[in-house]
Every structure is written in C-alpha cells, then in structure tokens.
Design a protein around this motif. Structure first.
Motif, mmCIF file in Angstrom:
data_model
loop_
_atom_site.group_PDB
_atom_site.id
_atom_site.type_symbol
_atom_site.label_atom_id
_atom_site.label_comp_id
_atom_site.label_asym_id
_atom_site.label_seq_id
_atom_site.Cartn_x
_atom_site.Cartn_y
_atom_site.Cartn_z
ATOM 1 N N GLU A 91 105.560 10.042 34.221
ATOM 2 C CA GLU A 91 105.982 9.870 35.609
ATOM 3 C C GLU A 91 105.589 8.491 36.136
ATOM 4 O O GLU A 91 106.378 7.845 36.829
ATOM 5 N N VAL A 95 107.966 5.488 37.572
ATOM 6 C CA VAL A 95 107.758 4.844 38.872
ATOM 7 C C VAL A 95 107.692 3.326 38.689
ATOM 8 O O VAL A 95 108.315 2.573 39.444
ATOM 9 N N LYS A 96 106.962 2.872 37.681
ATOM 10 C CA LYS A 96 106.868 1.439 37.410
ATOM 11 C C LYS A 96 108.242 0.849 37.115
ATOM 12 O O LYS A 96 108.580 -0.225 37.592
#
Length: 103
Positions: A91, A95-96
């Motif tokens: 996750e 997100v990165k």
C-alpha cells in the motif's frame, strides 16, 4: 469428538481465507476470478460450507500474498504479522507511486 475438531479446523480455515482476502483488498468476485471459481465458491469457503482443494488454496495464498502455511498451520501469529506488514508495504509503494505521478 474428531467431528467437532474437523468443524473447528474448517471454521478456522474459513476465517483465514476471509481475513486474507480482506487484507488483500479483494472482493469475493475478484478473488474467485483470479483463482478460477465463482464468488459463490469463495463465499462457501469463507463460511466453512466447503473446503477448497489444495491447488485452489495455493492460488488463494498466491492471490492474497500469504504463504500456504498461513492457511494450514495452527499457530500463525508470526505469519499473520508478516503478511500484514507485506500488505502495508504494498500500500505504501502504491501511495508513493501515486504521489510521484501527481508531481
């Protein structure tokens, strides 16, 4: 008494399948499509109404990023923690990736 033990083991397996699917953020339909069964079969596995064949259980393990031992061993505290950490790492990587794309 063996019958009760079998029921307990099936219920535990059912709970682990559901938990693994939910932690992987997969719907019953998506998991079913991934492993080649219907969402009704996934529901039956998660309710303990039926037990997946070993080959399907391996596919569930692969799809949910869990080792097969997560589903087959009694004491899974370390395995569950490791699987959860792997899920969090995936996750965070997503997100990165999204943040880089937004720049």
């Amino acid at each position: 008494m063996k019958h009760d033990n079998d029921k307990d083991e099936l219920k535990e397996l059912a709970n682990r399948i559901r938990t693994a699917r939910e932690n992987a953020h997969l719907s019953q339909q998506t998991l079913g499509e991934t492993i080649g069964v219907s969402d009704k079969s996934i529901s039956a596995y998660e309710k303990g109404r039926s037990q997946p064949p070993l080959k399907k259980l391996q596919k569930i393990a692969d799809a949910t990023n869990h080792p097969i031992t997560y589903f087959t061993q009694e004491d899974n505290a370390d395995i569950a923690i490791t699987a959860k950490l792997q899920s969090i790492e995936r996750e965070l990587a997503e997100v990165k990736r999204l943040l880089k794309r937004a720049k």
